[in-house]
Design a protein around this motif. Sequence first.
Motif, mmCIF file in Angstrom:
data_model
loop_
_atom_site.group_PDB
_atom_site.id
_atom_site.type_symbol
_atom_site.label_atom_id
_atom_site.label_comp_id
_atom_site.label_asym_id
_atom_site.label_seq_id
_atom_site.Cartn_x
_atom_site.Cartn_y
_atom_site.Cartn_z
ATOM 1 N N VAL A 101 0.865 -1.170 0.000
ATOM 2 C CA VAL A 101 0.000 0.000 0.000
ATOM 3 C C VAL A 101 0.906 1.224 0.000
ATOM 4 N N ILE A 102 0.668 2.136 -0.930
ATOM 5 C CA ILE A 102 1.502 3.320 -1.074
ATOM 6 C C ILE A 102 0.793 4.496 -0.407
ATOM 7 N N GLY A 106 7.851 7.791 0.497
ATOM 8 C CA GLY A 106 8.784 6.812 1.060
ATOM 9 C C GLY A 106 8.338 5.381 0.836
ATOM 10 N N ASP A 107 7.020 5.147 0.886
ATOM 11 C CA ASP A 107 6.499 3.803 0.614
ATOM 12 C C ASP A 107 6.820 3.382 -0.816
ATOM 13 N N LEU A 129 -2.071 1.802 -9.101
ATOM 14 C CA LEU A 129 -2.759 1.703 -7.818
ATOM 15 C C LEU A 129 -4.272 1.693 -7.985
ATOM 16 N N ASN A 130 -4.956 1.047 -7.025
ATOM 17 C CA ASN A 130 -6.414 1.094 -7.015
ATOM 18 C C ASN A 130 -6.882 2.263 -6.143
ATOM 19 N N THR A 131 -8.177 2.338 -5.893
ATOM 20 C CA THR A 131 -8.730 3.473 -5.139
ATOM 21 C C THR A 131 -8.254 3.510 -3.691
ATOM 22 N N LYS A 132 -7.732 2.381 -3.175
ATOM 23 C CA LYS A 132 -7.219 2.326 -1.807
ATOM 24 C C LYS A 132 -5.697 2.453 -1.761
ATOM 25 N N ASN A 133 -5.131 2.895 -2.857
ATOM 26 C CA ASN A 133 -3.671 3.070 -2.976
ATOM 27 C C ASN A 133 -2.901 1.765 -2.819
ATOM 28 N N ARG A 134 -3.555 0.680 -3.136
ATOM 29 C CA ARG A 134 -2.896 -0.624 -3.128
ATOM 30 C C ARG A 134 -2.336 -0.901 -4.522
ATOM 31 N N VAL A 135 -1.110 -1.443 -4.580
ATOM 32 C CA VAL A 135 -0.480 -1.698 -5.873
ATOM 33 C C VAL A 135 -1.185 -2.842 -6.596
#
Length: 225
Positions: A101-102, A106-107, A129-135
């Motif tokens: 998850v970004i 830094g992530d 990324l998706n709507t939850k900032n997950r790669v």
Amino acid sequence: MLRDVPEEERPRERMCKEGPSSLSNAELVAILLRTGTSSESVLQLAGRVLAQTESLKGLAESTLNELIQIKGIGPAKAVQLLAGIELGRRVSRALPAERAVIRSPGDAAGYVMDEMRFQSQEHFLCLFLNTKNRVIDKKCIFVGSLNSSVVHPREVFREAIRRSSAGVVCVHNHPSGDPTPSREDVHVTERLYEAGRIVGIELLDHIIIGDNRFYSMKEKGILPV
């Protein structure tokens, strides 16, 4: 010689008892080499390999022929070293994207740092990324010097649309180790940002990777916050 070193100080024994994170770079290289020479222990040989390649980065960038030029390193030992380095790269690339998850620059930098910091050429890749900032996925778009003629927004956002991405983080490396952006880096970022606005997929950041350092266009105000 290594046999004269107390057993509890030997690399393999220490790894078994304390784990790999407890070992120095030289000790890890010594485990890959397995044996020394008639005149020096494997730890001494490992230390000399690191000294002659100047750093882990230098070792990672060394070719088979370059390693063989080091006294005490024949083809077999050189192959062992290169195999260990390549395995580490592949493990880094194989980390499950769905776990990342970004939430910050830094992530994103940490997600690709080990993969990109030792590259001898510039690599431009995208994190989708998706709507939850997950790669969702990661893809290298091109390899070579960064300029607006080769980094075209259509290539980036075509891949983003294919993956139904909500946002994109672009990342490229500077082989020099200095992540300071060039004028062309900034120009490419501005073009990508405007293209993202048009297609409705936000360019969340453009990050430049150096030698264990990074530069975030978002943090520096080049992209709107």
